[in-house]
Design a protein around this motif. Structure first.
Motif, PDB file in Angstrom:
ATOM      1  N   ALA A  66     -44.054 -18.333  -4.434  1.00  0.00           N
ATOM      2  CA  ALA A  66     -43.290 -19.116  -5.408  1.00  0.00           C
ATOM      3  C   ALA A  66     -42.768 -18.261  -6.550  1.00  0.00           C
ATOM      4  O   ALA A  66     -41.777 -18.635  -7.200  1.00  0.00           O
ATOM      5  CB  ALA A  66     -44.145 -20.257  -5.951  1.00  0.00           C
ATOM      6  N   THR A  67     -43.385 -17.105  -6.798  1.00  0.00           N
ATOM      7  CA  THR A  67     -42.909 -16.241  -7.887  1.00  0.00           C
ATOM      8  C   THR A  67     -41.640 -15.474  -7.525  1.00  0.00           C
ATOM      9  O   THR A  67     -41.040 -14.840  -8.390  1.00  0.00           O
ATOM     10  CB  THR A  67     -43.991 -15.214  -8.286  1.00  0.00           C
ATOM     11  N   LEU A  68     -41.234 -15.518  -6.259  1.00  0.00           N
ATOM     12  CA  LEU A  68     -40.051 -14.755  -5.831  1.00  0.00           C
ATOM     13  C   LEU A  68     -38.747 -15.376  -6.317  1.00  0.00           C
ATOM     14  O   LEU A  68     -37.705 -14.723  -6.293  1.00  0.00           O
ATOM     15  CB  LEU A  68     -40.035 -14.637  -4.309  1.00  0.00           C
ATOM     16  N   HIS A  69     -38.779 -16.644  -6.724  1.00  0.00           N
ATOM     17  CA  HIS A  69     -37.591 -17.334  -7.222  1.00  0.00           C
ATOM     18  C   HIS A  69     -37.879 -17.939  -8.594  1.00  0.00           C
ATOM     19  O   HIS A  69     -39.019 -18.287  -8.901  1.00  0.00           O
ATOM     20  CB  HIS A  69     -37.160 -18.464  -6.275  1.00  0.00           C
ATOM     21  N   ASP A  70     -36.811 -18.094  -9.399  1.00  0.00           N
ATOM     22  CA  ASP A  70     -36.974 -18.815 -10.656  1.00  0.00           C
ATOM     23  C   ASP A  70     -36.763 -20.306 -10.404  1.00  0.00           C
ATOM     24  O   ASP A  70     -36.595 -20.755  -9.265  1.00  0.00           O
ATOM     25  CB  ASP A  70     -36.037 -18.265 -11.739  1.00  0.00           C
ATOM     26  N   GLU A  71     -36.741 -21.092 -11.479  1.00  0.00           N
ATOM     27  CA  GLU A  71     -36.650 -22.543 -11.327  1.00  0.00           C
ATOM     28  C   GLU A  71     -35.326 -22.997 -10.721  1.00  0.00           C
ATOM     29  O   GLU A  71     -35.227 -24.097 -10.172  1.00  0.00           O
ATOM     30  CB  GLU A  71     -36.861 -23.232 -12.683  1.00  0.00           C
ATOM     31  N   LEU A  88     -30.281 -31.710   4.684  1.00  0.00           N
ATOM     32  CA  LEU A  88     -30.751 -33.089   4.727  1.00  0.00           C
ATOM     33  C   LEU A  88     -30.300 -33.832   3.472  1.00  0.00           C
ATOM     34  O   LEU A  88     -30.048 -33.231   2.420  1.00  0.00           O
ATOM     35  CB  LEU A  88     -32.277 -33.130   4.841  1.00  0.00           C
ATOM     36  N   ASP A  89     -30.203 -35.147   3.585  1.00  0.00           N
ATOM     37  CA  ASP A  89     -29.781 -35.976   2.455  1.00  0.00           C
ATOM     38  C   ASP A  89     -30.668 -35.728   1.241  1.00  0.00           C
ATOM     39  O   ASP A  89     -31.907 -35.728   1.353  1.00  0.00           O
ATOM     40  CB  ASP A  89     -29.838 -37.461   2.833  1.00  0.00           C
ATOM     41  N   GLY A  90     -30.021 -35.507   0.098  1.00  0.00           N
ATOM     42  CA  GLY A  90     -30.752 -35.325  -1.147  1.00  0.00           C
ATOM     43  C   GLY A  90     -31.200 -33.905  -1.426  1.00  0.00           C
ATOM     44  O   GLY A  90     -31.644 -33.612  -2.541  1.00  0.00           O
ATOM     45  N   VAL A  91     -31.085 -33.005  -0.453  1.00  0.00           N
ATOM     46  CA  VAL A  91     -31.504 -31.616  -0.663  1.00  0.00           C
ATOM     47  C   VAL A  91     -30.442 -30.885  -1.474  1.00  0.00           C
ATOM     48  O   VAL A  91     -29.263 -30.917  -1.137  1.00  0.00           O
ATOM     49  CB  VAL A  91     -31.745 -30.896   0.675  1.00  0.00           C
ATOM     50  N   GLN A  92     -30.857 -30.230  -2.539  1.00  0.00           N
ATOM     51  CA  GLN A  92     -29.938 -29.522  -3.416  1.00  0.00           C
ATOM     52  C   GLN A  92     -29.740 -28.087  -2.942  1.00  0.00           C
ATOM     53  O   GLN A  92     -30.608 -27.503  -2.281  1.00  0.00           O
ATOM     54  CB  GLN A  92     -30.480 -29.518  -4.843  1.00  0.00           C
ATOM     55  N   LEU A  93     -28.604 -27.501  -3.302  1.00  0.00           N
ATOM     56  CA  LEU A  93     -28.397 -26.079  -3.064  1.00  0.00           C
ATOM     57  C   LEU A  93     -29.238 -25.292  -4.069  1.00  0.00           C
ATOM     58  O   LEU A  93     -29.444 -25.727  -5.202  1.00  0.00           O
ATOM     59  CB  LEU A  93     -26.924 -25.710  -3.220  1.00  0.00           C
ATOM     60  N   THR A  94     -29.693 -24.142  -3.650  1.00  0.00           N
ATOM     61  CA  THR A  94     -30.482 -23.286  -4.532  1.00  0.00           C
ATOM     62  C   THR A  94     -29.617 -22.188  -5.126  1.00  0.00           C
ATOM     63  O   THR A  94     -28.596 -21.790  -4.545  1.00  0.00           O
ATOM     64  CB  THR A  94     -31.660 -22.661  -3.778  1.00  0.00           C
ATOM     65  N   GLY A  95     -30.034 -21.689  -6.279  1.00  0.00           N
ATOM     66  CA  GLY A  95     -29.319 -20.610  -6.931  1.00  0.00           C
ATOM     67  C   GLY A  95     -28.223 -21.105  -7.846  1.00  0.00           C
ATOM     68  O   GLY A  95     -27.915 -22.298  -7.910  1.00  0.00           O
ATOM     69  N   GLY A 147     -33.832 -21.282  -8.249  1.00  0.00           N
ATOM     70  CA  GLY A 147     -33.748 -20.776  -6.886  1.00  0.00           C
ATOM     71  C   GLY A 147     -33.119 -19.401  -6.793  1.00  0.00           C
ATOM     72  O   GLY A 147     -32.881 -18.896  -5.696  1.00  0.00           O
ATOM     73  N   ASP A 148     -32.827 -18.767  -7.947  1.00  0.00           N
ATOM     74  CA  ASP A 148     -32.326 -17.392  -7.935  1.00  0.00           C
ATOM     75  C   ASP A 148     -33.499 -16.429  -7.749  1.00  0.00           C
ATOM     76  O   ASP A 148     -34.625 -16.691  -8.206  1.00  0.00           O
ATOM     77  CB  ASP A 148     -31.616 -17.063  -9.245  1.00  0.00           C
ATOM     78  N   VAL A 149     -33.243 -15.296  -7.098  1.00  0.00           N
ATOM     79  CA  VAL A 149     -34.275 -14.287  -6.892  1.00  0.00           C
ATOM     80  C   VAL A 149     -34.749 -13.759  -8.242  1.00  0.00           C
ATOM     81  O   VAL A 149     -33.946 -13.418  -9.117  1.00  0.00           O
ATOM     82  CB  VAL A 149     -33.739 -13.144  -6.017  1.00  0.00           C
ATOM     83  N   ALA A 150     -36.053 -13.693  -8.418  1.00  0.00           N
ATOM     84  CA  ALA A 150     -36.656 -13.313  -9.703  1.00  0.00           C
ATOM     85  C   ALA A 150     -37.496 -12.059  -9.551  1.00  0.00           C
ATOM     86  O   ALA A 150     -38.693 -12.051  -9.834  1.00  0.00           O
ATOM     87  CB  ALA A 150     -37.494 -14.465 -10.246  1.00  0.00           C
ATOM     88  N   ILE A 151     -36.886 -10.977  -9.094  1.00  0.00           N
ATOM     89  CA  ILE A 151     -37.589  -9.713  -8.882  1.00  0.00           C
ATOM     90  C   ILE A 151     -36.930  -8.642  -9.739  1.00  0.00           C
ATOM     91  O   ILE A 151     -35.730  -8.374  -9.598  1.00  0.00           O
ATOM     92  CB  ILE A 151     -37.548  -9.288  -7.402  1.00  0.00           C
ATOM     93  N   ASP A 152     -37.679  -8.016 -10.610  1.00  0.00           N
ATOM     94  CA  ASP A 152     -37.143  -6.950 -11.447  1.00  0.00           C
ATOM     95  C   ASP A 152     -36.668  -5.784 -10.594  1.00  0.00           C
ATOM     96  O   ASP A 152     -37.357  -5.365  -9.657  1.00  0.00           O
ATOM     97  CB  ASP A 152     -38.208  -6.458 -12.425  1.00  0.00           C
ATOM     98  N   GLY A 153     -35.479  -5.263 -10.941  1.00  0.00           N
ATOM     99  CA  GLY A 153     -34.972  -4.077 -10.273  1.00  0.00           C
ATOM    100  C   GLY A 153     -34.146  -4.326  -9.033  1.00  0.00           C
ATOM    101  O   GLY A 153     -33.636  -3.383  -8.426  1.00  0.00           O
TER     102      GLY A 153
END
Length: 448
Positions: free
Chosen positions: A233-238, A269-276, A240-246
């Motif tokens: 879960a730490t690999l993405h921010d809230e 699926l219905d109701g699923v949001q895009l990430t990022g 859905g963007d990648v949250a890795i330094d560097g």
């Protein structure tokens, strides 16, 4: 030939081209380990005969130490003419029933929307059909020297990089015409100019020496699967963007997909949001993305009331054009090793470092390809990226450093559903691709 004659002949050839495509789609040429070899060899033999019939009389199956053979051939053009190498692949992804196909994947099916459905119809037997049609436009006598290189293991552990490294003389050319891409939407021409790379690793999380009763020890004793879940879960921010330094990231400035077109092709699926955040193009082609593509732990069927001592996940990260795969994987590994919760032990094994790729856009082949697309589609083409990676391109670039790369194909992103259920191709995209490639050969030969 003038451009109108090319378009007219391509239209006349389409019934034959589509018959060839349907014959090829019916062959389950899955080169993955564990699948029968006979259909792949049958596909190689059928493809070889088709290309011999359109002018590659010297085409042959090449000897390779392992795996299925590439096909190579050459048609010598007029003296002084440039050399174009045509690339496609004859193997396909598996099509297991659990994918949920609405028709048999090995029975090419024309549906009410006019598309042809079947595994490989777009990726990449549609590309093979386009190459066949292009040679037929010229009755097997193109205006420049044309080489042919068809791969038999593109979808699995490719043997082609080792082959071309051992035979660099075979791939010397002025331009590689790679027919394994496609437009964002049918009828909207683009050239693919950037491909993300792919790095991967396996992360193992350990918390206990052995399983423990979840009632007796649950609470104070950490479960490895829960620790792994928190780590992933730490690999993405809230957002859905990648949250890795560097890790490298950029903004895409070329042609873009609308959210509607992307949703239509992705079947969320219905109701699923895009990430990022940012444009769809940026999220797909110029920013990194991370997926957990495999997981090892106790199955539900084999589960009992115990805390899990060890869990593993395979992590794949797509990296942006221009990025160094070693440095990008370094950043991912460092993040995994430093973000384990509750003091859990983490081990990371590196498994893949596939580089991204950028095409030159300032050469004569790129200019000729843009002009050819405009002729075929009647509108100016844009530039697009691809989220997939083709490590072979970097190898070819190193072997032939002065060559250009033109990346096209019949795989319209919005509807083709390559690698998924109900893969399909729009026949009009194959016809326009034939016109594009034939006009390109004429224009590039004239420029050369």
């Amino acid at each position: 030939m003038d451009h109108q004659d090319i378009a007219t002949k391509a239209a006349t050839l389409m019934p034959e081209v589509l018959r060839d495509l349907e014959r090829l789609v019916a062959i389950p040429s899955v080169a993955f380990p564990g699948y029968p070899a006979e259909p792949v060899h049958a596909m190689a033999a059928e493809t070889l005969e088709l290309f011999r019939s359109v002018g590659f009389e010297n085409a042959e199956l090449m000897d390779v130490p392992t795996g299925y053979p590439p096909i190579y051939g050459e048609i010598t053009g007029p003296p002084g003419a440039p050399t174009v190498l045509l690339y496609a692949h004859y193997d396909v992804q598996p099509a297991p029933p659990e994918q949920g196909w609405s028709s048999d994947p090995w029975t090419p099916t024309r549906k009410d929307d006019g598309r042809i459905y079947g595994r490989g119809a777009a990726d990449d037997k549609g590309g093979i059909a386009a190459h066949l049609g292009t040679l037929r436009v010229f009755d097997g006598k193109p205006p420049c020297t044309v080489k042919l290189l068809l791969e038999g293991m593109e979808e699995t552990e490719s043997n082609l990089e080792a082959f071309v490294e051992a035979h660099p003389d075979l791939v010397q050319c002025d331009v590689f015409l790679v027919c394994d891409m496609g437009n964002l939407e049918a009828g909207e021409p683009v050239l693919t100019t950037a491909l993300r790379g792919d790095v991967a690793c396996i992360v193992t999380v350990k918390t206990l020496e052995h399983p423990l009763h979840s009632g007796v020890h649950g609470g104070p004793a950490p479960d490895a699967m829960m620790a792994l879940a928190r780590l992933l879960a730490t690999l993405h921010d809230e957002n859905g963007d990648v949250a890795i330094d560097g890790v490298s990231s950029d903004e895409w400035t070329g042609a873009d997909l609308t959210e509607g077109a992307f949703r239509a092709g992705a079947d969320l699926l219905d109701g699923v949001q895009l990430t990022g955040t940012g444009s769809i193009g940026s999220r797909l082609w110029s920013r990194p993305s991370i997926s957990a593509i495999g997981l090892d732990m106790t199955t539900i069927a084999g589960s009992s009331n115990v805390l899990i001592p060890e869990a593993r996940a395979k992590i794949s990260m797509r990296i942006v054009p221009g990025a160094d795969p070693v440095k990008e994987l370094d950043a991912l590994v460092a993040h995994l090793e430093s973000h384990a919760p509750w003091g859990a032990q983490v081990e990371v094994t590196r498994t893949k470092e596939a580089p991204p790729f950028l095409c030159r856009t300032d050469g004569p082949a790129y200019a000729a390809a843009r002009a050819a697309l405009k002729t075929a589609y009647g509108k100016e083409p844009g530039d697009a990226g691809s989220g997939g990676s083709i490590p072979l391109l970097r190898t070819l670039e190193q072997l032939v450093p002065g060559a250009e790369f033109i990346l096209v194909g019949p795989e319209d992103v919005a509807k083709a559903r390559i690698h998924a259920s109900d893969e399909s191709v729009d026949p009009s995209e194959i016809e326009k691709l034939i016109v594009t490639q034939a006009v390109f050969l004429e224009e590039f030969a004239s420029a050369g």
